[in-house]
Every structure is written in structure tokens, then in C-alpha cells.
Design a protein around this motif. Structure first.
Motif, short mmCIF file in Angstrom:
data_model
loop_
_atom_site.label_atom_id
_atom_site.label_comp_id
_atom_site.label_asym_id
_atom_site.label_seq_id
_atom_site.Cartn_x
_atom_site.Cartn_y
_atom_site.Cartn_z
N PRO A 180 3.61 4.14 12.67
CA PRO A 180 4.04 5.25 13.20
C PRO A 180 5.22 5.62 12.08
O PRO A 180 5.56 5.14 11.07
N ALA A 181 5.49 7.01 12.13
CA ALA A 181 6.31 7.77 11.01
C ALA A 181 7.62 7.07 11.13
O ALA A 181 8.23 6.91 9.76
N SER A 182 8.19 6.74 11.99
CA SER A 182 9.50 5.91 11.93
C SER A 182 9.44 4.68 11.22
O SER A 182 10.31 4.26 10.64
N THR A 183 8.35 3.92 11.25
CA THR A 183 8.25 2.70 10.59
C THR A 183 8.19 3.09 8.87
O THR A 183 9.03 2.47 8.12
N VAL A 184 7.39 4.00 8.60
CA VAL A 184 7.23 4.38 7.26
C VAL A 184 8.55 4.77 6.72
O VAL A 184 8.83 4.50 5.60
N ARG A 185 9.24 5.70 7.45
CA ARG A 185 10.68 6.14 7.28
C ARG A 185 11.50 4.90 6.79
O ARG A 185 12.28 4.78 5.87
N GLY A 186 11.42 3.94 7.66
CA GLY A 186 12.09 2.74 7.41
C GLY A 186 12.00 1.94 6.12
O GLY A 186 12.63 1.34 5.45
N TYR A 187 10.50 1.70 5.92
CA TYR A 187 10.08 1.37 4.88
C TYR A 187 10.53 1.88 3.51
O TYR A 187 10.93 1.02 2.63
N ILE A 188 10.48 3.21 3.32
CA ILE A 188 11.05 3.99 2.26
C ILE A 188 12.61 3.63 2.21
O ILE A 188 13.09 3.50 1.17
N GLU A 189 13.44 3.69 3.07
CA GLU A 189 14.77 3.31 3.11
C GLU A 189 14.97 2.09 2.34
O GLU A 189 15.73 1.60 1.58
N ILE A 190 13.79 1.04 2.98
CA ILE A 190 13.82 -0.33 2.16
C ILE A 190 13.83 -0.07 0.69
O ILE A 190 14.56 -1.02 -0.12
N ALA A 199 2.21 8.00 7.18
CA ALA A 199 1.80 7.37 8.22
C ALA A 199 0.59 7.47 8.73
O ALA A 199 -0.15 6.61 9.28
N GLY A 200 0.06 8.68 8.45
CA GLY A 200 -1.39 8.83 8.80
C GLY A 200 -2.18 7.95 7.97
O GLY A 200 -3.47 7.26 8.53
N GLU A 201 -2.03 7.85 7.01
CA GLU A 201 -3.11 6.93 5.80
C GLU A 201 -2.76 5.73 6.14
O GLU A 201 -3.63 4.63 5.75
N LEU A 202 -1.58 5.18 6.70
CA LEU A 202 -1.21 3.76 6.68
C LEU A 202 -1.52 3.30 8.05
O LEU A 202 -1.53 2.07 8.43
N ALA A 203 -1.67 4.31 9.03
CA ALA A 203 -1.96 3.96 10.54
C ALA A 203 -0.85 3.33 10.87
O ALA A 203 -0.67 2.33 11.75
N LEU A 250 8.34 14.29 -0.55
CA LEU A 250 8.08 13.27 0.48
C LEU A 250 7.69 13.73 1.89
O LEU A 250 8.16 14.44 2.70
N ASN A 251 6.23 13.29 2.14
CA ASN A 251 5.40 13.83 3.47
C ASN A 251 5.24 12.41 4.32
O ASN A 251 4.11 11.81 4.16
N VAL A 252 6.36 11.99 4.94
CA VAL A 252 6.09 10.88 5.80
C VAL A 252 5.07 10.92 7.00
O VAL A 252 4.36 9.99 6.91
N ARG A 265 1.00 -1.20 0.06
CA ARG A 265 -0.06 0.21 0.01
C ARG A 265 1.02 1.16 -0.15
O ARG A 265 0.46 2.14 -0.69
N LEU A 266 2.02 1.22 0.81
CA LEU A 266 2.76 2.38 0.81
C LEU A 266 3.60 2.63 -0.63
O LEU A 266 3.47 3.69 -1.34
N ILE A 267 3.87 1.61 -1.26
CA ILE A 267 4.21 1.74 -2.93
C ILE A 267 3.10 2.42 -3.43
O ILE A 267 3.48 3.46 -4.44
N SER A 268 1.84 2.06 -3.61
CA SER A 268 0.87 2.89 -4.16
C SER A 268 0.69 4.19 -3.87
O SER A 268 0.43 4.84 -4.65
N LEU A 269 0.69 4.29 -2.51
CA LEU A 269 0.83 5.74 -2.05
C LEU A 269 2.09 6.64 -2.58
O LEU A 269 1.50 7.99 -3.10
#
Length: 416
Positions: free
Chosen positions: A247-257, A241-245, A235-237, A222-226
């Protein structure tokens, strides 16, 4: 298509050959399905006493895991494909090249940024050189020059381009095709969609797991689609994070991946002492615009088409920077007064090329608004400002400012 791959191999192979002449370990890194193994095998065929090891073969992988030291024991050039599958090989290679520092010992390939993988025990500092292989550029597909970056710094705003007669719909089609060799050769749109669909699935199931343990793969999908839905934007982490419910830290880590596995690339913000109101937020683009187009198929809004074409242009420039003779880096610029420039190229001398991308077939003076701001503030550092648009003409818009067709990116000769 056969000729396109041949052209790609000649260009990338020359970089590999140069590296092998004075580097002990050369890594060909890049996204899945961009031709790393094909390129490596062609280079290996030119090496005397070369040997290849493919770690996607279970028997070969088992041998590497059982006895890494003997596995890498070879006098000539050794190609190890998908080397990240057996992390213990890294220390074995380090041991070999430390004892025998001759150049051209190992040629390694991988589908993730190898030095970022958690499982690798050593980064081989000072012993290796990495060459990143991107999806095919437009010049590689069509047999053109791909010399815009070098020509822009050399010629400046006097640069002019051949008019190919392409219009907005043509550029959108090129962006939607992308540059993965398998996608390019599939002329049937539905067959190409199936390639992209399988590509995303394989990426999440295989490549992501090489980098990190992801408990909920659906969140990554879902992050990839967003991210695709906001191409061309900052980039608005927090919003993601709000749309995915999450934590911002998790989303930031996913983007690094996603950046580690070559799905997306972060374009950092550019600023200087002369532009103190610049914002520091990076912009995110997809390494392949065709994949971004697939993820947003059905949405034909002007803003999304504009973002797709911007992604297309920035990825073409990023590809050129891997082989251009000019050593330069790509940034974007935006400030709190809403002045923006889509791409800022800065060379080692501090000279700047500004590039604005427009999805229209005409150009207005206001399209140079951000470029004029940089020109006023930077003075002689500003080598030129270009608006790349979907029309056919190359025209001057004042001292140091020029509009060019988007196709100038791949039709321009480096020595223009």
C-alpha cells in the motif's frame, strides 16, 4: 584521514560548545558511523568534572534501566551515548534540568532523530538543542573551506572559484567515495563495498527497529534499492508502491523511517506566488552519495551518473547549511512546463540562490533555462543563479548567472 576527522571535530565541536553555554541539554544527532561519539568525547574532555555513560555496554544499560534518576545524578556535564536505548532516561533528565536549570548539564548522542522515536516519553521542549552531524564534507576530507553557501549570498553571481583541474570521472569517484569516515579511509574499492554492505544490514537490523516494527525487512531493503535507482528524480510513492506490491501508505511510512534514521533526506518543493505552476512533490536524496553509488554499482547510464552527481552536490550543500552563518533552507523547483532547478536556497530575507547541476564538462546556454525563468519571475529576490558542472572554468552567462566547477562548493571561502 586523521587530519580530516580533526578538522571535522573542530568545526562541529564549536557548535556544541556554543550550545552548551546557554542550553541545558545538547543532542548530537546523526547517522550511524559519522563520528558522534568521538566528537562528544572530545567535547567532554574539555569540561570540568565531566562523566561519560555508554549505553551500548550491557552493565551500564542495565543500571540506567533499573534506576534512571540516580543514573543521571551528577553535578558536571554528563555524556550519555546512544541515549535512545533507555527511553526512561528522558524523563529522568527532564526532572533534573527542571529542578536545576543551569546550562551545560547533558550531552546526548543517538543514531536516529531522537525526538521522532515512538518510545521517547517527552521531547524536552525549550530545554534542548539538537546539532545534526552529517558524513564528512569534501572540505573536511581535503582540508578546504566549505564556504560556498555564505559566499553565494554575499557575493552573488560575481563569485569565482579556484580551478582544481577535476573532470567528470574525478567527481564521480568523489561521489562514490562518500563521506562516512570508515568508507573514506578504505581506498580498496572492494573493502569499501563491504563497509556499505554491512552498513545497510546494520541499519535495517538495528536502527529501523528503534523507530518502528517492520514485519518484512526485505521490503525495506528493496525500497532502499529502488530509491537509489531514482536519485535525482521526484519522489513517486505510487510507483514505488506498485513495484513493491505494498500500500502507498506503507511505503510512505517506510520513507519516513528512512529519513528518521538519517539514510535519506527529502528536499521539499519550492514555490511562491510568482511561480504558481510549480509542482509540490519532494525530491529524495541519500544523506551519503557513496552509499547511493554502492546501491547502483554496475549501472553507468548517463541519467544515473547525473542523478548521483546531483545527490552529491545537494548533500554537500545540506551539510554546509548546518554551519553556515547564513540562515537558509534548501528546496528544489519544478513546474508543469518542465522548467526545473535542482536546488533553491532561500534565506530569511527571502533572497534566492538557484543551483543547477550538470554532469557534463561543458556548459550550454540552455543549461540556464530554469534559472532564467526564476530570474524573470522573482526579479531582485533572485540573488544569483549558478550552474555547477564538471569542467574547470568560472564564467559569466549573463546578468546574475554564472557557471562554476562543482569543486567551488568546498574550495570557496565564506568571506569571498
Amino acid at each position: 584521514m586523521r587530519e580530516a576527522i580533526k578538522y571535522l571535530s573542530r568545526r562541529a565541536a564549536s557548535l556544541v560548545y556554543e550550545a552548551l553555554e546557554d542550553t541545558r541539554v545538547v543532542v548530537i544527532n546523526g547517522a550511524r558511523q559519522v563520528g558522534k561519539s568521538t566528537l562528544a568525547e572530545r567535547v567532554l574532555r574539555q569540561a570540568p568534572n565531566g562523566v561519560a555513560r555508554f549505553l551500548d555496554d550491557p552493565l551500564t544499560r542495565a543500571a540506567a534501566q533499573e534506576d534512571p534518576i540516580r543514573f543521571v545524578d551528577h553535578e558536571g556535564l554528563m555524556l550519555i551515548d546512544e541515549v535512545q536505548r533507555v527511553p526512561d532516561l528522558w524523563l529522568a533528565i527532564k526532572n533534573v534540568v527542571d529542578r536545576d536549570p543551569r546550562p551545560g548539564r547533558f550531552l546526548l548522542t543517538g543514531s536516529a532523530r531522537l525526538l521522532a522515536l515512538r518510545s521517547l516519553p517527552d521531547a524536552l521542549p525549550g530545554r534542548s538543542e539538537t546539532i545534526e552531524l552529517w558524513p564528512l564534507s569534501q572540505g573536511e576530507i581535503e582540508g578546504h573551506e566549505d564556504g560556498f553557501v555564505d559566499a553565494a549570498f554575499r557575493v552573488g553571481a560575481d563569485l569565482r572559484a579556484e580551478a582544481l583541474g577535476l573532470r567528470r570521472r574525478n567527481y564521480v569517484a568523489l561521489a562514490a567515495r562518500g563521506g562516512y569516515p570508515e568508507a573514506v579511509k578504505r581506498t580498496n574499492p572492494r573493502r569499501r563495498e563491504r563497509f556499505f554492505e554491512g552498513y545497510i544490514g546494520d541499519l535495517i537490523a538495528r536502527d529501523v527497529k528503534q523507530v518502528a516494527d517492520i514485519e518484512r525487512a526485505a521490503d525495506m531493503r528493496r525500497l532502499i534499492s529502488l530509491l537509489a535507482a531514482q536519485i535525482g528524480g521526484l519522489l513517486n510513492v505510487s510507483r514505488l508502491a506498485g513495484e513493491l506490491a505494498l500500500p502507498a501508505s506503507t511505503v510512505r511510512g517506510y520513507i519516513e523511517i528512512l529519513e528518521t534514521i538519517f539514510l535519506v533526506k527529502l528536499i521539499p518543493a519550492w514555490s511562491s506566488n510568482a511561480t504558481t505552476r510549480a509542482v509540490a512533490t519532494p525530491k529524495v536524496i541519500f544523506v551519503d552519495s557513496g552509499l547511493a553509488a554502492y546501491l547502483t554499482s554496475g549501472n553507468n547510464s548517463d541519467s544515473l551518473v547525473g542523478g548521483l552527481l546531483e545527490n552529491f552536490v545537494l548533500s554537500e550543500i545540506a551539510k554546509q547549511l548546518t554551519w553556515a552563518t547564513t540562515s537558509a533552507r534548501i528546496y528544489h523547483y519544478r513546474d508543469r512546463d518542465q522548467y526545473e532547478v535542482d536546488a533553491v536556497l532561500e534565506n530569511n530575507a527571502g533572497e534566492i540562490i538557484g543551483i543547477e547541476v550538470k554532469a557534463a564538462e561543458t556548459v550550454r546556454p540552455d543549461d540556464f533555462r530554469g534559472l532564467r525563468l526564476l530570474q524573470r519571475r522573482l526579479g531582485d529576490r533572485m540573488r544569483a543563479g549558478f550552474v555547477l558542472y564538471c569542467g574547470p572554468e568560472s564564467l559569466s552567462f549573463g546578468e546574475g548567472l554564472t557557471c562554476l566547477p562543482v569543486s567551488a562548493l568546498w574550495t570557496t571561502r565564506a568571506e569571498s
